[in-house]
Scaffold this active site. Structure first.
Site, PDB file in Angstrom:
ATOM      1  N   ASN A  94     -60.071  31.632   7.092  1.00 44.44           N
ATOM      2  CA  ASN A  94     -59.952  31.293   8.522  1.00 44.44           C
ATOM      3  C   ASN A  94     -60.758  30.053   8.907  1.00 44.44           C
ATOM      4  OD1 ASN A  94     -62.350  32.734   8.155  1.00 44.44           O
ATOM      5  ND2 ASN A  94     -62.260  33.724  10.151  1.00 44.44           N
ATOM      6  N   HIS A 178     -57.787  43.081   7.068  1.00 43.06           N
ATOM      7  CA  HIS A 178     -58.678  43.233   8.226  1.00 43.06           C
ATOM      8  C   HIS A 178     -57.970  44.234   9.130  1.00 43.06           C
ATOM      9  CE1 HIS A 178     -61.098  41.418  11.704  1.00 43.06           C
ATOM     10  NE2 HIS A 178     -60.214  42.185  12.300  1.00 43.06           N
ATOM     11  N   HIS A 231     -64.427  45.250   5.126  1.00 43.99           N
ATOM     12  CA  HIS A 231     -65.443  45.789   6.047  1.00 43.99           C
ATOM     13  C   HIS A 231     -65.099  47.134   6.700  1.00 43.99           C
ATOM     14  CE1 HIS A 231     -62.755  43.616   8.700  1.00 43.99           C
ATOM     15  NE2 HIS A 231     -63.261  42.440   8.399  1.00 43.99           N
ATOM     16  N   ASP A 304     -69.677  39.993   4.347  1.00 44.56           N
ATOM     17  CA  ASP A 304     -68.945  39.442   5.497  1.00 44.56           C
ATOM     18  C   ASP A 304     -69.831  38.407   6.206  1.00 44.56           C
ATOM     19  OD1 ASP A 304     -67.017  38.860   7.346  1.00 44.56           O
ATOM     20  OD2 ASP A 304     -67.052  40.809   8.349  1.00 44.56           O
TER      21      ASP A 304
HETATM   22 ZN   LIG Z   1     -64.804  38.451   7.503  1.00 46.40          ZN
END
Ligand SMILES: [Zn+2]
Length: 434
Positions: A94, A178, A231, A304
């Protein structure tokens, strides 16, 4: 010059090492590990009282370059990684432009060549990570990505996620998901529960994550793809995975140090450094994550690492950016809270932070044996140190652990035989040519 590490306590379960050894390096390779090595004409580094480990891998970081260099660059992110004992890190796509094309992947690889640790790029699932149209997954694979992910954003469209899994399977790439239902998450800023109510902040329910985990498990079962959950933060999520694994699906998952250690109670005081996505959850969730890791339901600990500028984290809680700068504190936090307290062993930790990530990304980690590439982390359990924002190598100083005193610290990081980080005398130096 050859390097001879003397008197280290070496731990490497994959090569059956747990004891005092000497280790000799020649250029980028390990050439000997024996009880005692005596050789003239080498650089001798005495590691008495220190623990020598196979180099750690963080499979989930944000290096922000290209596009957000004010938050971090590939160079500074890799310096933070070296200071945290990581010899290889995977970076999320990203960026701006998003890493959805070969040219951006090539750019990242070129910049990474000058950085102090190994960088593995992850390509995006959809063009612009916008969830609308699949990226050219075949070209990304050709360019060398080891996984695909729209991390930072969920792939809301189930049909697109299905096709992504099908394409990714044919290139043997894991799909890192995600998991967040955007409609349920809304404009929440913290975990929905007791503390969001008393603090008057909008909540993100655990269900926002769990419904997407459930969907992705169903799609992984349908397509046979390797699904990796990024995560993971909720107790129900652990149970969904437990069930999926029982049925033999190819599903892996990661958890961050902050979700293992902190809860939504930490948001009291409105410190924007506690704002993270997924949010810090309840203590029940936190305990379930620790147990999930211990039980082998969760495979990996990943930071992360999400660095932000001072301004991004300034002011009102509602407006601050999500994310914690995590590379530099991870190993000390995990040592202090889990290994030193006999919750996890070093052997388990190496599965979570070296061999597990290597296996998921399909990269080779030879560990500590003759002939392997010399990627090494040296840890001193006797140092206690205070986390200082000013001293962080990362451009992002956004850590909720600032001013915490932690037991144990990385003192040397060796990448391809080069000492890239030296903290043996407390100087915490990054070294570019040696
Ligand atoms: Zn991340």
């Amino acid at each position: 010059m050859k390097k001879l590490f003397k008197n280290a306590f070496i731990i490497d379960p994959s090569n059956d090492l747990a004891g005092k050894y000497d280790l000799l390096l020649d250029a980028d390779k390990i050439v000997a590990i024996k009880k005692e090595i005596n050789q003239e004409g080498c650089m001798i580094i005495d590691l008495k009282g220190k623990i020598l480990l196979p180099g750690l891998i963080d499979m989930h970081t944000h290096l922000r370059e290209p596009g957000f260099e004010e938050k971090e660059t590939i160079k500074t992110g890799c310096e933070a990684a070296a200071a945290g004992g990581f010899t290889t890190i995977a970076c999320m796509p990203n960026t701006n432009p998003v890493a959805d094309n070969q040219a951006t992947i090539e750019y990242i690889k070129a910049r990474a060549k000058e950085a102090v640790v190994n960088v593995i790029p992850i390509g995006s699932i959809t063009k612009g990570s916008s969830g609308k149209e699949l990226a050219e997954i075949g070209f990304l694979s050709e360019a060398g990505v080891k996984a695909i992910s729209d991390d930072g954003n969920p792939v809301m469209n189930s049909e697109i996620m299905r096709r992504a899994m099908e394409y990714a399977s044919s290139f043997s790439l894991p799909v890192i998901s995600h998991c967040e239902d955007k409609n349920l998450a809304g404009d929440g800023v913290m975990h929905e529960g007791y503390y969001s109510t008393i603090l008057g902040l909008k909540g993100i329910p655990a269900a926002a994550e769990e419904v997407m985990i459930a969907r992705d498990i169903i799609l992984a079962e349908m397509t046979g793809a390797h699904l990796h959950i990024a995560h993971l933060s909720t107790a129900r999520g652990v149970e969904l995975l437990r069930d999926a694994k029982k049925r033999g699906l190819k599903i892996t998952a990661e958890v961050t140090p902050h979700h293992l250690l902190l809860t939504d109670q930490k948001v009291k005081g409105y410190n924007p450094d506690t704002k993270v996505n997924p949010p810090l959850r309840s203590d029940r969730d936190r305990k379930a994550l620790c147990k999930g890791l211990k039980d082998g339901i969760i495979n990996v600990i990943a930071t992360d690492h999400a660095p932000h500028t001072y301004e991004d984290k300034l002011g009102e809680y509602d407006l601050a950016s999500f994310g914690i700068s995590g590379l530099e504190t991870a190993l000390s936090l995990l040592y202090d809270n889990f290994i030193d307290k006999n919750v996890f062993t070093w052997e388990e930790l190496l599965d979570f932070m070296a061999y597990g990530p290597a296996e998921i990304l399909g990269i080779k980690h030879g560990g500590l044996k003759k002939g392997s590439t010399a990627d090494i982390t040296v840890f001193d359990p006797d140092i206690s140190w205070k986390v200082s924002k000013e001293k962080m190598k990362s451009r992002g100083k956004n850590t909720p652990f600032a001013n915490n005193v932690l037991q144990g610290r990385v003192v040397l990081t060796v990448v391809k035989g080069n000492i890239v980080y030296n903290n043996m005398n407390g100087e915490a130096r990054i070294l570019y040519d040696n």
